[in-house]
Design a protein around this motif. Structure first.
Motif, short mmCIF file in Angstrom:
data_model
loop_
_atom_site.label_atom_id
_atom_site.label_comp_id
_atom_site.label_asym_id
_atom_site.label_seq_id
_atom_site.Cartn_x
_atom_site.Cartn_y
_atom_site.Cartn_z
N VAL B 247 0.77 -1.25 0.45
CA VAL B 247 0.38 -0.03 0.18
C VAL B 247 0.73 1.73 0.25
O VAL B 247 2.17 0.94 0.31
N PRO B 248 0.18 1.98 -0.34
CA PRO B 248 1.80 3.62 -0.30
C PRO B 248 1.93 3.54 0.65
O PRO B 248 1.42 3.45 1.85
N GLY B 249 3.18 4.03 1.42
CA GLY B 249 3.58 4.67 2.34
C GLY B 249 2.83 5.34 3.35
O GLY B 249 2.88 4.76 4.54
N THR B 250 2.04 6.30 2.80
CA THR B 250 0.77 7.40 3.38
C THR B 250 0.15 6.21 5.05
O THR B 250 -0.61 5.98 5.75
N LEU B 269 -3.88 9.00 1.49
CA LEU B 269 -3.66 8.85 0.23
C LEU B 269 -1.85 10.14 -0.12
O LEU B 269 -1.40 9.45 -0.52
N THR B 270 -2.21 11.30 0.41
CA THR B 270 -1.28 11.90 0.44
C THR B 270 -0.34 12.52 1.04
O THR B 270 -1.05 12.17 2.75
N VAL B 271 1.22 12.81 1.41
CA VAL B 271 1.67 13.14 2.62
C VAL B 271 0.91 13.94 2.88
O VAL B 271 0.55 14.00 4.11
N ASP B 272 0.52 15.32 2.32
CA ASP B 272 -0.10 16.17 3.20
C ASP B 272 -1.66 16.09 3.92
O ASP B 272 -1.37 16.29 5.60
N GLU B 273 -2.60 14.95 3.71
CA GLU B 273 -3.25 14.77 4.30
C GLU B 273 -2.62 13.80 5.67
O GLU B 273 -3.26 13.53 6.62
N CYS B 274 -1.99 12.90 5.39
CA CYS B 274 -1.04 12.35 6.40
C CYS B 274 -0.71 13.39 7.47
O CYS B 274 -0.80 13.26 8.49
N ALA B 275 -0.39 13.93 6.55
CA ALA B 275 0.20 14.77 8.38
C ALA B 275 -0.84 15.61 9.21
O ALA B 275 -0.43 16.06 9.72
N ALA B 276 -1.54 16.08 7.75
CA ALA B 276 -2.62 16.64 9.03
C ALA B 276 -3.92 16.30 10.05
O ALA B 276 -4.39 16.47 10.79
N ALA B 277 -3.47 14.54 9.44
CA ALA B 277 -4.57 13.37 10.07
C ALA B 277 -3.99 13.33 11.79
O ALA B 277 -3.60 13.26 12.23
#
Lengths: 268, 284
Positions: B247-250, B269-277
């Motif tokens: 799966v994607p790294g995030t 799914l994106t690094v930004d989403e991941c950081a925000a979460a």
């Protein structure tokens, strides 16, 4: 080392000769060769030579490039001249030694034969040096079109030729890669005699051969995916059209042939 | 679905073996799938899952041994319609070197319209337009073999766009490219979907690429095993890994964190989403 190989021997440029329709240039080479073979005397050779020198000057192809191209035929030129020199029959004997006799006629025949061969090769260089391989293929396809009536697969032949031209750089690159890979494992390509060198090439040729089959298969699939279905109903991005310069150039070619024939009739 | 452009119904396929004694093994067995106009579908699967074979059925390069494939209302088995099908469904392959047919960029892009018998002035127009879409217009008189892998693949895409297809199938288009070339190709795919309104089918095993799609279809051993939006598909971390996919790294990071008891969402799914979460979680 393999990257130095040029495709055909095309020198790009934008002179009138470069811009001539490839069909014109092909037909002109044919006419030029006909003129050359009809030339019998110093005068007619001079006329053909003047025509050649003029075309070379207009095309701005460097003389050094022309002369470099002559290297492979030096042996043939020397041999045929020598044979002409020794075996041409004539009365005016210049020198005689053992079984060899050199006559004035022999000297003339030798010089003209050498000139004919050199001028023949240079004339064809004018075509290949100033015409890109793609244009040359396209020109040949159009000129051979009437042969379709005789069931000659003209389009297929032209397509094969242009595919071969397309794949040459790719295959050279691949050969380079395979050779590097073999060298990394200790193979030597530059040492030993001719037979040893040829043997060393075998492990390069086998993988190259296999991969070109795979490539050909993939390329054919890609061509089908892009709706290739033979030459029927095909159109072209670049359409060849005869311009004024083509008519003029071809007229000059015909004039050359006529001049040479007239000169021959006059016994010159 | 009303706007279905591709309808695959119970498709079965095997490659005919060279000698008659061998029993052929099904490469595809009972695949059914419908794809709507303007959608962006990623087909995921490990090597040998049958995803490329499936792709080749969409423009009649391969014909079904069982079941049917209907493209824009045309049955691919109908030989009369073959050119019409291939004109509408373009295909970009993995190796850019093996799909470029000419020594000049613009001549290569012109190949498909030439085959279709498009009048000369219109070919010129289509070639220029396609080269501008992929950002290669200034290279139009170059020799393709002197360009980089990513640039060559963009030329190949332009060659397909010049057919003006309604749907384009990409068969692992980035597998042989460097990261920059990969990004450029993905950008063009995004643009085709958003600006040209093309239906895009992307065969890939890069999760990051599949994450950009509207819908992800997962294949294994010639069968369709998962189908859904990427956010939902990627939450099945264990099932995907069992199929040989990562799966994607995030998503993987979130999954590991969840396993250790953190209550974070899996749908990043994106690094930004991941950081925000993560910020959201730890900010509480």
């Amino acid at each position: 080392m393999l990257r130095d190989i040029t495709l055909g021997q095309f020198f790009p440029g934008s002179t009138v000769v470069h811009r001539l329709d490839p069909r014109t240039k092909i037909m002109m080479v044919v006419v030029y060769i006909a003129a050359l073979f009809n030339a019998k005397s110093w005068v007619s050779y001079g006329v053909v030579l003047a025509f050649l020198v003029f075309s070379i000057a207009v095309s701005r192809i460097r003389l050094s490039a022309m002369l470099r191209g002559l290297k492979p035929i030096v042996f043939i030129v020397v041999l045929t001249s020598l044979l002409n020199l020794l075996y041409a029959r004539g009365e005016d004997v210049i020198a005689h030694w053992w079984i060899f006799t050199i006559t004035r006629q022999g000297v003339k025949a030798a010089i003209l034969m050498a000139a004919r061969l050199i001028m023949l090769v240079m004339g064809t260089f004018m075509l290949t040096y100033t015409t890109s391989p793609i244009m040359l293929t396209y020109g040949l396809e159009l000129l051979m079109n009437p042969l379709k009536k005789l069931k000659v697969p003209v389009h297929e032949l032209a397509m094969m030729m242009s595919m071969a031209l397309r794949l040459i750089p790719t295959l050279i690159e691949e050969t380079d890669k395979i050779m590097s890979a073999q060298k990394a494992r200790g193979a030597e390509f530059d040492t030993g005699n001719l037979i040893e060198k040829a043997k060393a090439m075998l492990p390069v040729l086998v993988p190259l051969f296999l991969s070109s089959f795979r490539r050909a298969d993939e390329l054919a699939t890609a061509m089908e995916a892009r709706c290739y279905h033979g030459g029927e109903g095909r159109t072209r991005l670049n359409v060849l059209k005869f311009a004024r310069r083509d008519y003029l150039a071809f007229a000059a070619g015909l004039l050359l042939l006529a001049a040479v024939i007239v000169l021959a009739r006059l016994g010159l | 679905m009303d706007n279905t452009v591709i309808k695959i119904d119970d498709l079965t396929f095997f490659y005919t073996p060279d000698d008659e004694d061998t029993v052929p093994e099904d490469v595809l067995s009972g695949v059914s799938l419908e794809i709507g106009q303007g959608s962006f579908v990623a087909v995921l699967g490990h090597n040998g899952s049958g995803k490329s074979t499936l792709a080749r059925h969409l423009n009649a390069l391969l014909l079904p041994k069982g079941g049917t494939v209907t493209v824009f209302g045309m049955d691919t088995k109908d030989e009369e319609l073959m050119l019409e099908i291939r004109r509408r469904v373009g295909m970009v392959f993995q190796n850019p070197d093996n799909q470029i047919v000419s020594n000049v960029v613009e001549e290569d892009v012109a190949f498909a319209p030439e085959n279709l018998g498009v009048p000369t002035p219109e070919i010129r127009q289509r070639v220029d337009e396609a080269l501008k879409t992929v950002g290669m217009y200034k290279y139009r008189t170059h020799a393709p073999h002197l360009l980089s892998g990513g640039q060559k693949q963009r030329i190949a895409i332009a060659g397909v766009l010049a057919m003006r297809p309604k749907c384009v199938v990409f068969d692992e288009p980035t597998a042989m490219l460097d990261p920059q070339g990969r990004r450029d190709v993905m950008k063009i795919i995004g643009r085709m979907k958003n600006e040209l309104g093309s239906t895009v089918i992307l065969i890939t095993h890069h999760m990051e690429e599949a994450a950009l799609a509207d819908r992800v279809v997962v294949m294994s051993d010639g069968k369709l095993v998962m189908d859904g939006p990427p956010r939902e598909i990627f939450t099945h971390v264990e099932e995907l890994e069992a199929l040989g996919l990562t799966v994607p790294g995030t998503v993987k990071l979130m999954w590991e964190l969840r396993r250790r008891g953190l209550d974070v969402p899996l749908s990043t799914l994106t690094v930004d989403e991941c950081a925000a979460a993560l910020a959201d979680h730890f900010g509480k």
